[in-house]
Design a protein around this motif. Structure first.
Motif, mmCIF file in Angstrom:
data_model
loop_
_atom_site.group_PDB
_atom_site.id
_atom_site.type_symbol
_atom_site.label_atom_id
_atom_site.label_comp_id
_atom_site.label_asym_id
_atom_site.label_seq_id
_atom_site.Cartn_x
_atom_site.Cartn_y
_atom_site.Cartn_z
ATOM 1 N N HIS A 43 1.046 -0.946 -0.205
ATOM 2 C CA HIS A 43 0.201 0.354 -0.300
ATOM 3 C C HIS A 43 0.923 0.963 -0.087
ATOM 4 O O HIS A 43 0.566 1.869 -1.121
ATOM 5 C CB HIS A 43 -0.444 -0.406 0.789
ATOM 6 C CG HIS A 43 -2.015 1.290 1.463
ATOM 7 N ND1 HIS A 43 -2.936 1.399 1.068
ATOM 8 C CD2 HIS A 43 -1.930 1.965 2.354
ATOM 9 C CE1 HIS A 43 -3.592 2.347 1.041
ATOM 10 N NE2 HIS A 43 -2.388 3.596 1.952
ATOM 11 N N ALA A 46 3.236 1.533 -3.213
ATOM 12 C CA ALA A 46 1.996 1.965 -4.589
ATOM 13 C C ALA A 46 1.602 3.769 -4.435
ATOM 14 O O ALA A 46 1.863 4.550 -4.824
ATOM 15 C CB ALA A 46 0.304 1.525 -4.200
ATOM 16 N N PHE A 47 1.371 4.266 -2.903
ATOM 17 C CA PHE A 47 1.054 5.417 -2.727
ATOM 18 C C PHE A 47 1.964 6.424 -3.273
ATOM 19 O O PHE A 47 2.285 7.541 -3.533
ATOM 20 C CB PHE A 47 0.089 5.631 -1.999
ATOM 21 C CG PHE A 47 -1.091 5.552 -1.698
ATOM 22 C CD1 PHE A 47 -2.290 6.377 -1.644
ATOM 23 C CD2 PHE A 47 -1.732 4.367 -1.079
ATOM 24 C CE1 PHE A 47 -2.642 6.757 -1.974
ATOM 25 C CE2 PHE A 47 -2.777 4.103 -1.378
ATOM 26 C CZ PHE A 47 -3.661 5.399 -1.465
ATOM 27 N N LYS A 49 4.068 5.784 -5.793
ATOM 28 C CA LYS A 49 4.325 5.694 -7.150
ATOM 29 C C LYS A 49 3.350 6.527 -7.819
ATOM 30 O O LYS A 49 3.440 6.853 -9.109
ATOM 31 C CB LYS A 49 4.718 3.722 -7.245
ATOM 32 C CG LYS A 49 5.892 3.643 -6.912
ATOM 33 C CD LYS A 49 6.300 2.300 -7.908
ATOM 34 C CE LYS A 49 7.487 1.551 -7.871
ATOM 35 N NZ LYS A 49 8.594 2.205 -7.652
ATOM 36 N N VAL A 50 1.920 6.125 -7.345
ATOM 37 C CA VAL A 50 1.004 7.043 -7.686
ATOM 38 C C VAL A 50 0.453 8.660 -6.972
ATOM 39 O O VAL A 50 0.008 8.185 -5.845
ATOM 40 C CB VAL A 50 -0.294 5.705 -7.921
ATOM 41 C CG1 VAL A 50 -1.583 6.186 -8.191
ATOM 42 C CG2 VAL A 50 0.181 4.849 -8.839
ATOM 43 N N CYS A 52 -2.400 10.240 -6.809
ATOM 44 C CA CYS A 52 -4.162 10.197 -6.749
ATOM 45 C C CYS A 52 -4.541 11.528 -7.262
ATOM 46 O O CYS A 52 -5.748 11.946 -8.323
ATOM 47 C CB CYS A 52 -4.725 10.029 -5.700
ATOM 48 S SG CYS A 52 -5.249 8.650 -5.002
ATOM 49 N N THR A 130 -6.562 -0.992 -0.274
ATOM 50 C CA THR A 130 -5.683 -1.893 0.053
ATOM 51 C C THR A 130 -4.522 -2.176 1.102
ATOM 52 O O THR A 130 -3.588 -2.980 0.905
ATOM 53 C CB THR A 130 -4.602 -1.407 -1.541
ATOM 54 O OG1 THR A 130 -4.395 0.386 -1.105
ATOM 55 C CG2 THR A 130 -4.903 -1.225 -3.178
ATOM 56 N N CYS A 149 -8.403 2.189 -10.865
ATOM 57 C CA CYS A 149 -7.608 2.377 -9.606
ATOM 58 C C CYS A 149 -6.135 1.458 -9.895
ATOM 59 O O CYS A 149 -5.615 1.004 -9.803
ATOM 60 C CB CYS A 149 -7.488 2.256 -8.115
ATOM 61 S SG CYS A 149 -6.754 2.673 -6.914
ATOM 62 N N ILE A 151 -3.846 1.649 -7.792
ATOM 63 C CA ILE A 151 -2.438 1.783 -6.948
ATOM 64 C C ILE A 151 -3.454 -0.103 -6.721
ATOM 65 O O ILE A 151 -2.741 -0.333 -6.556
ATOM 66 C CB ILE A 151 -3.466 2.883 -5.678
ATOM 67 C CG1 ILE A 151 -2.711 3.894 -5.852
ATOM 68 C CG2 ILE A 151 -3.236 1.918 -4.425
ATOM 69 C CD1 ILE A 151 -2.792 4.822 -4.877
#
Length: 162
Positions: A43, A46-47, A49-50, A52, A130, A149, A151
């Motif tokens: 989690h 992912a946050f 790398k992405v 929102c 996630t 999404c 993520i």
């Protein structure tokens, strides 16, 4: 952005059967526990790398459920009666849940910032799930979320690859 995330929408669409099979296996307690142990780190990764705010697909195309505490909190924040909030922004869906009347979310700004972020619905606060057991417990929801999404897509891919 990670190579894994290049063209992620198409890859996610193509891998729905693999996700379904993986999430079915994840119902076994030993597998589920292993996955749940890995979720916090995935989690976080992912946050990192992405962004929102560059995506906002969730706010542009779908609606969270607005539960009673959410409605009370948001109405108070907007200085509206609960009935005014409901009449202006919400409708009942086929499951009997309050959701936004239209997409994109009326609280989403052109800059992808949420005008009620501090008091947003709990579904928004928890999304994309996630870092919690919803990822495996509600497999159909996870599959759907993986289609819009990045993520969710990223976390599923990392779980499957190892």
């Amino acid at each position: 952005m990670s190579d894994l995330l290049n063209n992620w929408e198409k890859k996610s669409k193509d891998r729905q059967k693999i996700y379904r099979q993986f999430l079915e296996k994840a119902q076994k307690p030993a597998v589920r526990n292993e996955i749940l142990d890995r979720l916090p780190d995935l989690h976080e990764e992912a946050f990192q790398k992405v962004d929102c705010l560059k995506c906002a697909n969730c706010c542009k195309n779908y609606s969270p459920r607005f539960k009673t505490p959410d409605i009370k909190r948001i109405a108070r924040h907007l200085k509206l009666k609960e009935s005014e909030l409901i009449e202006t922004y919400l409708r009942l869906d086929e499951d009997g849940d309050y959701v936004v009347r239209s997409t994109p979310c009326p609280f989403l700004g052109a800059d992808n910032f949420c005008s009620i972020y501090e008091v947003r619905p709990s579904d928004c606060e928890r999304f994309p799930y996630t870092d919690e057991d919803v990822l495996v417990r509600r497999a159909a929801l996870t599959q759907k979320n993986s289609t819009f999404c990045p993520i969710v897509y990223f976390v599923l891919e990392r779980l499957i690859k190892t």
